[in-house]
Design a protein around this motif. Structure first.
Motif: not given
Length: 757
Positions: A95-100, A145-151, A263-275
């Motif tokens: 809705r608001n275009g938030d970045t975190n 140590g994980f920060s939700m602001d980084s997600l 601050t500079t960062g990268i987040n990667l979250a691939p997902r694999l589903n096999y039936r």
């Protein structure tokens, strides 16, 4: 002095009182002198088995009522769930275009964010911080140590808020649970590309995210990733005054601090589903987050008066510091599902994680003549690792019953080495020693969800959980064990011939001591005072135990809206609170903060929510959506004196009012949100009174949809940019010490382009 709030739970007040109250300032006047300063003290589940079980058993699917209303399945799932659960999907996330994620959470019912606007902070339900709120990622606890602001919101499928407790999640959730579900199997065939450019004081913050789905035979996949950079500037001033036991001035000073950070960062979250051919499914989802931060700061101290009897740390006139930090988290999630011929299902979860946190800082302190008096260096290297597994077996049986039983096993290890030197000499005795801390958590649960009749459904669960913590330092081995048994009972009564329903829940929850509260290398304060003390741990802490009740009324509207009221009470035993005391060392007297179990507390409150389309009540009205919520909290700590003996950092109330307006004849949507938390005092101990000033944020956005594959969003956050005010008064041993802090906040503008390719 704060004016007591008079509350009457009338539905009309949910919306009307928000905006008028949000701009009522209730901040203390900054003391002009030490005499005035002393007066500050005078303020006079993953559908917790419930939803998933209902939809998985064919016998239930045949009779389940499905209401399709504008495609808003989140609201429908909330209504169908037996356990009290709020669900927020892509509509709320986008809705608001938030970045975190932190900016999304602050608008949700009953959720508050600690810290200054725009700088993030700990996530709290019902105003309760310090570990009372359980944060999960895909149903598992977030790594230390994980920060939700980084997600970023683009990596999240939905947010689930569980107000009570469910047996399949850990019951370390006195305030409740927030479960962040990462992107699931992606149904669309298009690639989503989003680019945003934020600006704070002219400092640019670019962010690029991409989601690419695909399918190869029985394998489906979705790649989600983002890269970001932000630059921030912080400013704050602190006035400090201290009087000795005779009431004479011992210290009067002003301190000005400035920090620049990138601050500079990268987040990667691939997902694999096999039936598999037999219908079994296997899901694998690694998650990688890496960030790097560099900062420089400047601190100037203007000491107006210092007596010969003052016992504080040696003063400095100027300090320059720089710091570098790198953080990497690699987390793996996986589950395998197998269905049996009798409609039973077995789900096995497995995963693990690695964390690497390296911090290094250097600080030079100078006296009033410009001579360097201190060179303080600090190097802190931390390594975290974890392995976990769990499972759940579900079996439909009898008339409307779904039985589930399962287990969880988690191992964690932290290795930490910290070297802290002052002019080449160790700042504390353990400087340079290795800390090896290990945790083991074992849990088993059983639960039954059953439909008693078409109007009444119930949920009963029992969870046993054991946590073992041990550490090895140069001083020896320290261990801590806690075992908790948590019965849970929830029910929902669907009122006949209406969409209204009433929920009632009883739960036993707990809060385990944090690792840093049990075992911690000392944290040394550069300017040691009663409000800036050194910090250490306490290996003898016991867990806080809570018994609670939730009662809710939900009225569902025909246009996928809701009006609800939720009442809750929590009784807490063995409350943990940090106390600050003077400790005499070989060189000087230093203020040291350490945690202790201090006794019993109770908190209660009411949470009101209204979410509806204006045309629900006025058919000829424009296309306007209203989103509003209001929460009122009370709490009392028995073993602390005073009228403000609240749970630490819990405000008296908080509110949100949001609106979305889709213009007729134009592909343009305008909207905004007001977030408000009034000022409040907290008597944290018999010796310390804290004050937190009013917190209010005004966010606006405009969304232009050029076509189904291209839209542009302009957002403006924290438009009021009010200063964050806080103060603390410590009275101990005849000493009267006050700190008054004024920190600036800043508005942020963000332009976001969203494309489907």
């Amino acid at each position: 002095m704060l004016i007591p709030f008079r509350f009457s739970p009338v539905a009309i007040a949910v919306a009307a009182a928000f905006v008028s109250s949000a701009y009522a300032q209730t901040e203390p006047v900054k003391p002009a002198s030490a005499d005035d300063a002393g007066k500050l003290a005078a303020p006079s589940t993953k559908a917790p088995a419930s939803q998933s079980q209902k939809t998985e058993a064919p016998a239930k699917e045949n009779v389940q009522k499905v209401t399709i209303s504008g495609g808003r399945s989140d609201m429908d799932e909330r209504r169908q769930s037996t356990a009290a659960k709020l669900i927020f999907g892509r509509e709320e996330l986008d809705r608001n275009g938030d970045t975190n994620i932190g900016d999304v959470l602050k608008r949700l019912p009953g959720v508050t964010i600690g810290g200054r606007p725009g700088r993030g902070g700990d996530i709290r339900m019902r105003g309760m911080g310090n570990g009372y709120t359980q944060i999960l990622i895909n149903g598992e606890r977030a790594p230390r140590g994980f920060s939700m602001d980084s997600l970023t919101p683009d990596q999240v499928e939905r947010i689930e808020i569980v107000r009570g407790a469910v047996a399949e999640f850990s019951t370390q959730a006195i305030a409740g649970t927030i479960n962040i579900v990462l992107r699931e199997e992606y149904k669309q065939k298009t690639t989503d590309l989003k680019f945003s450019l934020g600006s704070e004081q002219g400092r640019l913050a670019p962010n690029l995210s991409i989601t690419m789905p695909g399918e190869i035979g029985n394998l489906s996949y979705a790649f989600s990733g983002s890269v970001f950079q932000n630059r921030q500037h912080d400013e704050s001033t602190t006035f400090t005054s201290e009087k000795d036991a005779n009431g004479q001035d011992a210290l009067i000073q002003n301190q000005a601090d400035q920090t620049n950070r990138q601050t500079t960062g990268i987040n990667l979250a691939p997902r694999l589903n096999y039936r598999f051919e037999n219908g079994d499914t296997l899901m694998l989802q690694p998650f990688l987050m890496h960030s790097r931060s560099d900062s420089d700061s400047r601190s100037e101290v203007d000491q107006l008066f210092r007596s010969d009897t003052y016992r504080g740390a040696t003063p400095y006139a100027l300090a320059n510091a720089n710091a570098h930090a790198e953080t990497t988290f690699l987390r793996g999630f996986g589950n395998w599902q197998h269905r049996f011929a009798n409609n039973a299902k077995l789900t096995v979860r497995f995963g693990g994680g690695l964390g690497k946190m390296d911090n290094a800082s250097s600080r030079k302190q100078f006296d009033s003549s410009g001579k360097q008096i201190d060179l303080i260096t600090d190097v802190n290297n931390t390594r975290d690792s974890s392995l976990n597994t769990g499972g759940k077996y579900m079996l439909p049986y009898g008339e409307g019953h779904t039985l589930a039983a399962g287990w969880e096993l988690e191992f964690g290890r932290r290795e930490q080495t910290r070297v802290s030197l002052d002019n080449g000499l160790p700042q504390f005795a353990e400087s340079g020693d290795n800390l090896d801390a290990r945790t083991r958590r074992l849990a088993a649960f059983v639960q039954d969800e059953f439909d008693i009749n078409p109007q009444f459904a119930a949920y009963a669960g029992l969870r046993w959980e054991c946590v073992h913590t041990s550490s090895t330092t140069a001083k020896g081995v320290v261990t801590n064990d806690s075992t908790v048994v948590s019965p849970i009972l929830q029910g929902v009564w669907r009122i006949p011939d209406s969409k209204d329903q009433i929920r009632l829940g009883f739960s036993s929850t707990y809060r385990a001591p944090a690792l840093n509260d049990l075992i911690a290398l000392p944290s040394i304060s550069n300017l040691n005072t009663p409000t800036r003390p050194d910090r250490t741990g306490n290996p003898n802490l016991k867990p806080e135990l809570s018994k609670g009740i939730d009662l809710a009324f939900e009225h569902y509207l025909s246009r996928a809206g809701i009006i609800s009221a939720n009442l809750f009470v929590r009784n807490i035993d063995d409350l943990i609170r940090r106390t600050t005391e003077p400790v005499v060392t070989a060189q000087e007297t230093r203020w040291v903060s350490s945690p202790k179990n201090i006794g019993h507390a109770v908190t209660k409150g009411i949470e009101l929510e209204a979410k509806f389309q204006l045309q629900e009540f006025f058919p000829e009205a424009p296309s306007v959506d209203i989103r509003t919520n209001y929460s009122r909290f009370w709490s009392k700590v028995d073993d602390i004196l005073g009228s403000n003996n609240r749970l630490d950092q819990q405000p008296a109330q908080t509110a949100n009012f949001g609106i979305d307006y889709r213009l007729s004849g134009l592909p343009l949507t305008l909207g905004g949100n007001v977030n408000w938390t009034p000022a409040y005092y907290t008597q944290t101990t018999n010796a310390q009174l804290n004050y937190a000033g009013i917190k209010r944020q005004l966010d606006l956005y405009a969304l232009w949809k050029f076509n189904p594959n291209l839209q542009v969003r302009l957002s403006a956050n924290n438009l009021t940019a009010n200063d964050a005010i806080s103060s603390s008064l410590v009275t101990t041993g005849g000493i009267n010490h006050i700190d008054y802090n004024d920190a600036r906040t800043f508005k942020t503008l963000t332009l976001r382009v969203e494309m489907k390719i």
